[in-house]
Scaffold this motif. Structure first.
Motif: not given
Ligand code: TIU
Length: 229
Positions: A24, A29, A35, A39, A72, A132, A157-158, A161-162, A187
């Motif tokens: 991703d 990102f 996105f 957020l 994603e 994710k 990333v991140t 998460v993913c 982040y």
């Molecule tokens: N690719 C991924 O990690 N999607 C996210 O939504 N990550 C966040 O940290 N929001």
């Protein structure tokens, strides 16, 4: 076989059976107006991953490694977007809404695409994933199995998460994953640290953690041993 110096112990890399999995690294990102920005995040925190990932990508391509990219995102009609995901966060601008880089996390829009610095070459598989995890509702497992891949060098990333979701999915499917700390980011720097700590804890419960230098060393002039995995 090459050795990637890693934690909690060395990763035995069998390059013909390894793929570099880049998760991703999309404009949505890593660039303002996508996105991550919607957020409420500071997307500049992720950009330090670009240079080391590019160095590894160059070395991996030279070594003839399989390279796989993921993105994603969702179909333009959002038919694969669960209402629960669409509603999450109660943000004013969410998935499918118009932004400066097109509709957020929608396939075919500029923001959904991979950043130019790491753009896939023709022939490198790009996995479009609605979730994710890189295995959920995708053909990634079939592609890896058909290519004889059993090991994944993971960037992207991140971290929490993913990357974490995908590594956990991969681990349960029997792949050995080594995650490169400087090629991943969050982040939230503390989540990056803990995300990596969780992967390598308990004797590599989900996988190994290393960095781009060690991986490049292993792909080029790194330590070699004769045993087979
Ligand atoms: N690719 C991924 O990690 N999607 C996210 O939504 N990550 C966040 O940290 N929001």
């Amino acid at each position: 076989m090459s050795i990637v110096e890693a934690a909690p112990y060395d990763f035995e890399l069998a390059a013909p059976r390894a793929a570099m999995l880049i998760i991703d690294m999309q404009r949505d990102f890593l660039e303002p107006g996508g996105f991550g920005d919607a957020l409420g995040n500071d997307v500049s925190l992720l950009r330090k991953t670009i240079a080391p990932t590019r160095r590894l990508l160059d070395a991996a391509r030279r070594a003839g490694l399989t390279i796989i990219h993921t993105r994603e995102g969702h179909r333009p009609d959002l038919s694969d977007l669960p209402p629960a995901k669409k509603a999450r966060g109660r943000f004013a601008t969410g998935i499918g809404d118009a932004g400066p880089m097109g509709r957020i996390l929608v396939r075919g829009e500029p923001g959904h695409d991979i950043i130019p610095e790491l753009y896939p070459l023709p022939g490198e598989p790009v996995i479009d994933k609605p979730g994710k995890g890189a295995f959920h509702a995708t053909d990634l497992d079939a592609i890896l199995k058909n290519l004889g891949i059993t090991q994944l060098i993971v960037c992207g990333v991140t971290t929490e998460v993913c990357v974490n979701t995908s590594v956990r999915e991969a681990n349960d499917r029997g792949y050995r994953c080594v995650v490169l700390a400087d090629c991943c980011a969050s982040y939230f720097p503390e989540f990056h640290e803990m995300g990596l700590a969780m992967i390598k804890a308990q004797g590599a419960i989900f996988g190994w953690v290393s960095d781009s230098k060690a991986a490049i060393d292993a792909l080029t002039s790194g330590k070699r041993k004769l045993a087979s995995v």
